[in-house]
Write a protein that holds these residues in place. Sequence first.
Motif, PDB file in Angstrom:
ATOM      1  N   VAL A  28      43.524  40.666  21.654  1.00 11.95           N
ATOM      2  CA  VAL A  28      42.809  39.547  22.252  1.00 11.95           C
ATOM      3  C   VAL A  28      42.529  39.932  23.700  1.00 11.95           C
ATOM      4  O   VAL A  28      43.309  40.676  24.317  1.00 11.95           O
ATOM      5  N   TYR A  29      41.387  39.482  24.220  1.00 14.23           N
ATOM      6  CA  TYR A  29      41.010  39.792  25.602  1.00 14.23           C
ATOM      7  C   TYR A  29      41.135  38.533  26.443  1.00 14.23           C
ATOM      8  O   TYR A  29      40.709  37.452  26.043  1.00 14.23           O
ATOM      9  N   VAL A  30      41.721  38.689  27.651  1.00 15.06           N
ATOM     10  CA  VAL A  30      42.007  37.575  28.540  1.00 15.06           C
ATOM     11  C   VAL A  30      41.474  37.903  29.924  1.00 15.06           C
ATOM     12  O   VAL A  30      41.650  39.023  30.410  1.00 15.06           O
ATOM     13  N   ARG A  31      40.828  36.923  30.560  1.00 12.88           N
ATOM     14  CA  ARG A  31      40.402  37.065  31.956  1.00 12.88           C
ATOM     15  C   ARG A  31      41.256  36.135  32.807  1.00 12.88           C
ATOM     16  O   ARG A  31      41.376  34.953  32.516  1.00 12.88           O
ATOM     17  N   VAL A  32      41.851  36.675  33.878  1.00 18.84           N
ATOM     18  CA  VAL A  32      42.643  35.889  34.822  1.00 18.84           C
ATOM     19  C   VAL A  32      41.750  35.643  36.035  1.00 18.84           C
ATOM     20  O   VAL A  32      41.254  36.597  36.646  1.00 18.84           O
ATOM     21  N   THR A  33      41.528  34.347  36.353  1.00 20.74           N
ATOM     22  CA  THR A  33      40.612  33.985  37.440  1.00 20.74           C
ATOM     23  C   THR A  33      41.370  33.304  38.574  1.00 20.74           C
ATOM     24  O   THR A  33      42.549  32.978  38.450  1.00 20.74           O
ATOM     25  N   ALA A  34      40.649  33.060  39.669  1.00 19.83           N
ATOM     26  CA  ALA A  34      41.226  32.413  40.839  1.00 19.83           C
ATOM     27  C   ALA A  34      41.665  30.997  40.503  1.00 19.83           C
ATOM     28  O   ALA A  34      41.141  30.360  39.589  1.00 19.83           O
ATOM     29  N   THR A  35      42.602  30.509  41.269  1.00 16.18           N
ATOM     30  CA  THR A  35      43.221  29.228  41.008  1.00 16.18           C
ATOM     31  C   THR A  35      42.345  28.044  41.395  1.00 16.18           C
ATOM     32  O   THR A  35      42.408  27.009  40.800  1.00 16.18           O
ATOM     33  N   GLY A  36      41.535  28.171  42.387  1.00 18.96           N
ATOM     34  CA  GLY A  36      40.751  27.033  42.860  1.00 18.96           C
ATOM     35  C   GLY A  36      41.299  26.527  44.179  1.00 18.96           C
ATOM     36  O   GLY A  36      42.056  27.202  44.858  1.00 18.96           O
TER      37      GLY A  36
ATOM     38  N   THR B  34      49.892  18.019  59.822  1.00 16.99           N
ATOM     39  CA  THR B  34      48.660  18.802  59.717  1.00 16.99           C
ATOM     40  C   THR B  34      48.534  19.307  58.291  1.00 16.99           C
ATOM     41  O   THR B  34      49.510  19.691  57.676  1.00 16.99           O
ATOM     42  N   SER B  35      47.335  19.293  57.769  1.00 15.97           N
ATOM     43  CA  SER B  35      47.149  19.809  56.425  1.00 15.97           C
ATOM     44  C   SER B  35      46.319  21.066  56.456  1.00 15.97           C
ATOM     45  O   SER B  35      45.582  21.323  57.402  1.00 15.97           O
ATOM     46  N   MET B  36      46.454  21.838  55.428  1.00 13.08           N
ATOM     47  CA  MET B  36      45.730  23.108  55.336  1.00 13.08           C
ATOM     48  C   MET B  36      45.195  23.222  53.917  1.00 13.08           C
ATOM     49  O   MET B  36      45.898  22.921  52.952  1.00 13.08           O
ATOM     50  N   ILE B  37      43.955  23.623  53.762  1.00 11.03           N
ATOM     51  CA  ILE B  37      43.367  23.794  52.427  1.00 11.03           C
ATOM     52  C   ILE B  37      43.102  25.267  52.202  1.00 11.03           C
ATOM     53  O   ILE B  37      42.507  25.936  53.059  1.00 11.03           O
ATOM     54  N   THR B  38      43.587  25.759  51.098  1.00 12.76           N
ATOM     55  CA  THR B  38      43.352  27.167  50.751  1.00 12.76           C
ATOM     56  C   THR B  38      42.563  27.223  49.457  1.00 12.76           C
ATOM     57  O   THR B  38      42.606  26.309  48.647  1.00 12.76           O
ATOM     58  N   ARG B  39      41.855  28.291  49.287  1.00 18.35           N
ATOM     59  CA  ARG B  39      41.091  28.486  48.072  1.00 18.35           C
ATOM     60  C   ARG B  39      41.458  29.840  47.491  1.00 18.35           C
ATOM     61  O   ARG B  39      41.476  30.832  48.177  1.00 18.35           O
ATOM     62  N   GLY B  40      41.718  29.869  46.161  1.00 21.80           N
ATOM     63  CA  GLY B  40      42.069  31.122  45.494  1.00 21.80           C
ATOM     64  C   GLY B  40      43.546  31.345  45.476  1.00 21.80           C
ATOM     65  O   GLY B  40      44.339  30.484  45.728  1.00 21.80           O
TER      66      GLY B  40
ATOM     67  N   ILE C 298      46.324  33.773  18.021  1.00 25.09           N
ATOM     68  CA  ILE C 298      45.890  32.431  18.403  1.00 25.09           C
ATOM     69  C   ILE C 298      46.158  32.247  19.890  1.00 25.09           C
ATOM     70  O   ILE C 298      47.315  32.364  20.306  1.00 25.09           O
ATOM     71  N   PRO C 299      45.215  31.949  20.747  1.00 25.10           N
ATOM     72  CA  PRO C 299      43.804  31.801  20.422  1.00 25.10           C
ATOM     73  C   PRO C 299      43.164  33.154  20.164  1.00 25.10           C
ATOM     74  O   PRO C 299      43.564  34.153  20.742  1.00 25.10           O
ATOM     75  N   GLY C 300      42.186  33.169  19.328  1.00 30.21           N
ATOM     76  CA  GLY C 300      41.490  34.403  18.971  1.00 30.21           C
ATOM     77  C   GLY C 300      40.038  34.323  19.387  1.00 30.21           C
ATOM     78  O   GLY C 300      39.680  33.628  20.332  1.00 30.21           O
ATOM     79  N   GLN C 301      39.198  35.020  18.652  1.00 30.05           N
ATOM     80  CA  GLN C 301      37.758  35.011  18.895  1.00 30.05           C
ATOM     81  C   GLN C 301      37.414  35.362  20.340  1.00 30.05           C
ATOM     82  O   GLN C 301      36.787  34.606  21.056  1.00 30.05           O
ATOM     83  N   SER C 302      37.868  36.518  20.766  1.00 27.90           N
ATOM     84  CA  SER C 302      37.525  36.993  22.107  1.00 27.90           C
ATOM     85  C   SER C 302      37.067  38.442  22.005  1.00 27.90           C
ATOM     86  O   SER C 302      37.332  39.124  21.012  1.00 27.90           O
ATOM     87  N   SER C 303      36.379  38.878  23.039  1.00 22.98           N
ATOM     88  CA  SER C 303      35.940  40.269  23.115  1.00 22.98           C
ATOM     89  C   SER C 303      35.967  40.681  24.575  1.00 22.98           C
ATOM     90  O   SER C 303      36.156  39.842  25.465  1.00 22.98           O
ATOM     91  N   LEU C 304      35.744  41.945  24.832  1.00 22.27           N
ATOM     92  CA  LEU C 304      35.727  42.434  26.208  1.00 22.27           C
ATOM     93  C   LEU C 304      34.610  41.766  27.000  1.00 22.27           C
ATOM     94  O   LEU C 304      34.774  41.445  28.171  1.00 22.27           O
ATOM     95  N   SER C 305      33.482  41.493  26.348  1.00 24.29           N
ATOM     96  CA  SER C 305      32.358  40.848  27.041  1.00 24.29           C
ATOM     97  C   SER C 305      32.498  39.329  27.080  1.00 24.29           C
ATOM     98  O   SER C 305      31.805  38.664  27.847  1.00 24.29           O
ATOM     99  N   SER C 306      33.396  38.774  26.275  1.00 24.12           N
ATOM    100  CA  SER C 306      33.599  37.321  26.237  1.00 24.12           C
ATOM    101  C   SER C 306      35.094  37.003  26.087  1.00 24.12           C
ATOM    102  O   SER C 306      35.539  36.522  25.049  1.00 24.12           O
ATOM    103  N   PRO C 307      35.882  37.271  27.160  1.00 20.13           N
ATOM    104  CA  PRO C 307      37.332  37.048  27.072  1.00 20.13           C
ATOM    105  C   PRO C 307      37.699  35.572  27.212  1.00 20.13           C
ATOM    106  O   PRO C 307      36.896  34.760  27.674  1.00 20.13           O
ATOM    107  N   ILE C 308      38.925  35.248  26.810  1.00 15.02           N
ATOM    108  CA  ILE C 308      39.477  33.913  27.022  1.00 15.02           C
ATOM    109  C   ILE C 308      39.883  33.824  28.489  1.00 15.02           C
ATOM    110  O   ILE C 308      40.511  34.744  29.019  1.00 15.02           O
ATOM    111  N   THR C 309      39.537  32.731  29.165  1.00 16.44           N
ATOM    112  CA  THR C 309      39.778  32.614  30.602  1.00 16.44           C
ATOM    113  C   THR C 309      40.974  31.714  30.887  1.00 16.44           C
ATOM    114  O   THR C 309      41.089  30.624  30.334  1.00 16.44           O
ATOM    115  N   TYR C 310      41.857  32.211  31.742  1.00 16.31           N
ATOM    116  CA  TYR C 310      42.994  31.439  32.253  1.00 16.31           C
ATOM    117  C   TYR C 310      43.011  31.567  33.765  1.00 16.31           C
ATOM    118  O   TYR C 310      42.664  32.615  34.314  1.00 16.31           O
TER     119      TYR C 310
END
Length: 125
Positions: free
Chosen positions: A101-109, A119-125, A5-17
């Motif tokens: 279970v298959y999991v994809r780790v993506t960029a933070t945003g 002064t402020s700074m904005i980062t992406r990823g 749990i969570p389940g229902q994932s595959s290599l072509s359709s992993p759970i994304t975090y």
Amino acid sequence: MITLIPGQSSLSSPITYRRSQDFTISSMIQFNCNGSLSTTAKWIIKSCTSACSFQIQLSNKISTILSELYIPSRTLDYGIYELTLTVTMIESLNLKSSSSVYVRVTATGITANLVQLGTSMITRG
């Protein structure tokens, strides 16, 4: 029988975090035997760059011998991973079952970082 749990994932359709997100994979284990129910559990994490063949070594602070796997944020690099739980009966080592279970780790945003002198700074990823 092992249900992740969570389940229902595959290599072509992993759970994304997101990489900045902690996540947990839990399991429900059902036994169909009359003998002792003493078992061992072991999680194996493999990186799936071209094939899921490269095993990842995690920090000693992360327990991989429980029926639940907790992954703190920023532990895994970007990419797809196969997380496999294998449960083995202690009295009969040839009785084992696995589930993955298959999991994809993506960029933070986008993240806003405040720095000195207003002064402020904005980062992406």
